[in-house]
Design a protein around this motif. Structure first.
Motif, PDB file in Angstrom:
ATOM      1  N   THR A   1       6.188  12.168  -5.240  1.00 26.90           N
ATOM      2  CA  THR A   1       7.165  11.113  -4.930  1.00 26.90           C
ATOM      3  C   THR A   1       7.301  10.062  -6.032  1.00 26.90           C
ATOM      4  OG1 THR A   1       5.423   9.948  -3.725  1.00 26.90           O
ATOM      5  CG2 THR A   1       6.890  11.342  -2.417  1.00 26.90           C
ATOM      6  N   THR A   2       6.610  10.235  -7.130  1.00 26.25           N
ATOM      7  CA  THR A   2       6.633   9.218  -8.191  1.00 26.25           C
ATOM      8  C   THR A   2       8.033   8.985  -8.757  1.00 26.25           C
ATOM      9  OG1 THR A   2       5.517   8.445 -10.171  1.00 26.25           O
ATOM     10  CG2 THR A   2       6.082  10.777 -10.122  1.00 26.25           C
ATOM     11  N   HIS A   3       8.904   9.992  -8.669  1.00 27.77           N
ATOM     12  CA  HIS A   3      10.277   9.875  -9.199  1.00 27.77           C
ATOM     13  C   HIS A   3      11.204   9.082  -8.280  1.00 27.77           C
ATOM     14  CE1 HIS A   3      10.532  13.160  -6.341  1.00 27.77           C
ATOM     15  NE2 HIS A   3      11.841  12.958  -6.303  1.00 27.77           N
ATOM     16  N   ILE A   4      10.766   8.797  -7.042  1.00 25.84           N
ATOM     17  CA  ILE A   4      11.620   8.098  -6.079  1.00 25.84           C
ATOM     18  C   ILE A   4      11.473   6.588  -6.281  1.00 25.84           C
ATOM     19  CG2 ILE A   4      12.144   7.708  -3.639  1.00 25.84           C
ATOM     20  CD1 ILE A   4      10.737  10.444  -3.083  1.00 25.84           C
ATOM     21  N   PRO A   5      12.543   5.896  -6.650  1.00 27.42           N
ATOM     22  CA  PRO A   5      12.427   4.449  -6.848  1.00 27.42           C
ATOM     23  C   PRO A   5      12.239   3.715  -5.516  1.00 27.42           C
ATOM     24  CG  PRO A   5      14.687   5.161  -7.201  1.00 27.42           C
ATOM     25  CD  PRO A   5      13.880   6.397  -6.947  1.00 27.42           C
TER      26      PRO A   5
ATOM     27  N   GLN B   1       0.832  -1.212   0.000  1.00 29.58           N
ATOM     28  CA  GLN B   1       0.000   0.000   0.000  1.00 29.58           C
ATOM     29  C   GLN B   1       0.862   1.256   0.000  1.00 29.58           C
ATOM     30  OE1 GLN B   1      -1.935  -1.269   3.608  1.00 29.58           O
ATOM     31  NE2 GLN B   1      -3.889  -1.628   2.557  1.00 29.58           N
ATOM     32  N   ALA B   2       1.910   1.255   0.823  1.00 28.32           N
ATOM     33  CA  ALA B   2       2.799   2.419   0.898  1.00 28.32           C
ATOM     34  C   ALA B   2       3.531   2.632  -0.430  1.00 28.32           C
ATOM     35  CB  ALA B   2       3.800   2.242   2.039  1.00 28.32           C
ATOM     36  N   THR B   3       3.985   1.537  -1.049  1.00 26.89           N
ATOM     37  CA  THR B   3       4.664   1.639  -2.349  1.00 26.89           C
ATOM     38  C   THR B   3       3.718   2.232  -3.383  1.00 26.89           C
ATOM     39  OG1 THR B   3       6.116  -0.230  -1.856  1.00 26.89           O
ATOM     40  CG2 THR B   3       5.789   0.305  -4.191  1.00 26.89           C
ATOM     41  N   ARG B   4       2.483   1.750  -3.395  1.00 27.88           N
ATOM     42  CA  ARG B   4       1.490   2.270  -4.347  1.00 27.88           C
ATOM     43  C   ARG B   4       1.278   3.769  -4.128  1.00 27.88           C
ATOM     44  NH1 ARG B   4      -2.207  -1.483  -3.838  1.00 27.88           N
ATOM     45  NH2 ARG B   4      -3.330  -0.470  -2.161  1.00 27.88           N
ATOM     46  N   GLN B   5       1.161   4.191  -2.864  1.00 31.96           N
ATOM     47  CA  GLN B   5       0.971   5.625  -2.579  1.00 31.96           C
ATOM     48  C   GLN B   5       2.145   6.453  -3.086  1.00 31.96           C
ATOM     49  OE1 GLN B   5      -0.133   6.806   1.364  1.00 31.96           O
ATOM     50  NE2 GLN B   5      -1.800   5.327   1.492  1.00 31.96           N
ATOM     51  N   LEU B   6       3.362   5.979  -2.841  1.00 33.21           N
ATOM     52  CA  LEU B   6       4.545   6.727  -3.267  1.00 33.21           C
ATOM     53  C   LEU B   6       4.671   6.802  -4.782  1.00 33.21           C
ATOM     54  CD1 LEU B   6       7.219   5.453  -0.727  1.00 33.21           C
ATOM     55  CD2 LEU B   6       6.169   7.725  -0.811  1.00 33.21           C
TER      56      LEU B   6
ATOM     57  N   ASP C   1       3.925 -12.508  -4.940  1.00 35.83           N
ATOM     58  CA  ASP C   1       4.284 -11.303  -4.186  1.00 35.83           C
ATOM     59  C   ASP C   1       5.174 -10.390  -5.029  1.00 35.83           C
ATOM     60  OD1 ASP C   1       2.993 -12.093  -1.761  1.00 35.83           O
ATOM     61  OD2 ASP C   1       4.682 -13.418  -1.327  1.00 35.83           O
ATOM     62  N   LYS C   2       6.122 -10.993  -5.744  1.00 35.34           N
ATOM     63  CA  LYS C   2       7.027 -10.209  -6.590  1.00 35.34           C
ATOM     64  C   LYS C   2       6.248  -9.504  -7.698  1.00 35.34           C
ATOM     65  CE  LYS C   2      10.897 -13.218  -5.600  1.00 35.34           C
ATOM     66  NZ  LYS C   2      11.797 -14.240  -6.046  1.00 35.34           N
ATOM     67  N   VAL C   3       5.324 -10.228  -8.322  1.00 39.68           N
ATOM     68  CA  VAL C   3       4.498  -9.640  -9.387  1.00 39.68           C
ATOM     69  C   VAL C   3       3.655  -8.502  -8.823  1.00 39.68           C
ATOM     70  CG1 VAL C   3       2.556 -10.098 -10.947  1.00 39.68           C
ATOM     71  CG2 VAL C   3       4.464 -11.711 -10.829  1.00 39.68           C
ATOM     72  N   TRP C   4       3.040  -8.735  -7.665  1.00 39.80           N
ATOM     73  CA  TRP C   4       2.199  -7.717  -7.040  1.00 39.80           C
ATOM     74  C   TRP C   4       3.031  -6.487  -6.669  1.00 39.80           C
ATOM     75  CZ3 TRP C   4      -2.444  -6.391  -7.485  1.00 39.80           C
ATOM     76  CH2 TRP C   4      -3.092  -5.558  -6.568  1.00 39.80           C
ATOM     77  N   GLY C   5       4.232  -6.694  -6.136  1.00 34.83           N
ATOM     78  CA  GLY C   5       5.107  -5.579  -5.790  1.00 34.83           C
ATOM     79  C   GLY C   5       5.448  -4.735  -7.003  1.00 34.83           C
ATOM     80  N   THR C   6       5.737  -5.387  -8.110  1.00 34.04           N
ATOM     81  CA  THR C   6       6.033  -4.679  -9.354  1.00 34.04           C
ATOM     82  C   THR C   6       4.814  -3.900  -9.832  1.00 34.04           C
ATOM     83  OG1 THR C   6       7.586  -6.424  -9.922  1.00 34.04           O
ATOM     84  CG2 THR C   6       6.912  -4.972 -11.707  1.00 34.04           C
ATOM     85  N   ARG C   7       3.653  -4.497  -9.694  1.00 33.50           N
ATOM     86  CA  ARG C   7       2.418  -3.802 -10.097  1.00 33.50           C
ATOM     87  C   ARG C   7       2.143  -2.573  -9.252  1.00 33.50           C
ATOM     88  NH1 ARG C   7      -1.742  -8.694 -11.425  1.00 33.50           N
ATOM     89  NH2 ARG C   7      -0.836  -9.236 -13.434  1.00 33.50           N
ATOM     90  N   GLN C   8       2.640  -2.558  -8.023  1.00 33.96           N
ATOM     91  CA  GLN C   8       2.461  -1.387  -7.159  1.00 33.96           C
ATOM     92  C   GLN C   8       3.452  -0.282  -7.505  1.00 33.96           C
ATOM     93  OE1 GLN C   8      -0.386  -1.794  -5.490  1.00 33.96           O
ATOM     94  NE2 GLN C   8      -0.148  -3.793  -6.438  1.00 33.96           N
ATOM     95  N   GLY C   9       4.422  -0.612  -8.361  1.00 32.75           N
ATOM     96  CA  GLY C   9       5.375   0.400  -8.803  1.00 32.75           C
ATOM     97  C   GLY C   9       6.798   0.179  -8.333  1.00 32.75           C
ATOM     98  N   ALA C  10       7.064  -0.898  -7.594  1.00 31.63           N
ATOM     99  CA  ALA C  10       8.425  -1.160  -7.114  1.00 31.63           C
ATOM    100  C   ALA C  10       9.358  -1.413  -8.297  1.00 31.63           C
ATOM    101  CB  ALA C  10       8.437  -2.355  -6.172  1.00 31.63           C
TER     102      ALA C  10
END
Length: 125
Positions: free
Chosen positions: A73-77, A62-67, A89-98
């Motif tokens: 903050t979209t420019h912060i990897p 959730q926090a990754t998606r918000q950032l 989990d890895k796929v979901w994390g990538t979908r959140q923008g990680a």
């Protein structure tokens, strides 16, 4: 070197990550939960965020998606750093923008390699 925000509720993991990053010349900012991490990232504009997943309140996904969805903050990897090692989990994390996903326990060499890769040429700001 880079200013890196670590968001993790485990004092042990926070200590390990901080030690590894500071040893390689990075400045470390710390937040103990997702909500504080998002607030600190908005305030401090770090070069990179290292995000745990399993935390009370706002979790790391959730926090990754918000950032990554926030114009400020979209420019912060974001690199997810977690014990959750399922492919879903890895796929979901990538979908959140990680930008990347590392599983604990951490290997220092791999951690620094991933940080440098994600930062690209920006680590000498």
């Amino acid at each position: 070197m880079a200013r890196i925000l670590i968001v993790d509720d485990s004092p042990t993991e926070m200590y390990k990550l901080t030690s590894m990053l500071e040893k390689h010349g990075h400045e470390v900012l710390k937040a103990e939960n997702g909500a504080d991490g998002v607030a600190l990232a908005r305030q401090e504009k770090p070069d990179l965020v290292m995000m745990d997943i399993v935390m009370p309140g706002l979790n790391g996904f959730q926090a990754t998606r918000q950032l990554t969805k926030d114009a400020e903050t979209t420019h912060i990897p974001v690199i997810i750093v977690t014990t959750k090692d399922q492919e879903t989990d890895k796929v979901w994390g990538t979908r959140q923008g990680a930008r990347d996903y590392i599983t604990k326990p951490l290997d220092e060499e791999m951690l620094i390699k991933t940080v440098n890769s994600v930062l690209g040429g920006n680590q000498n700001k």
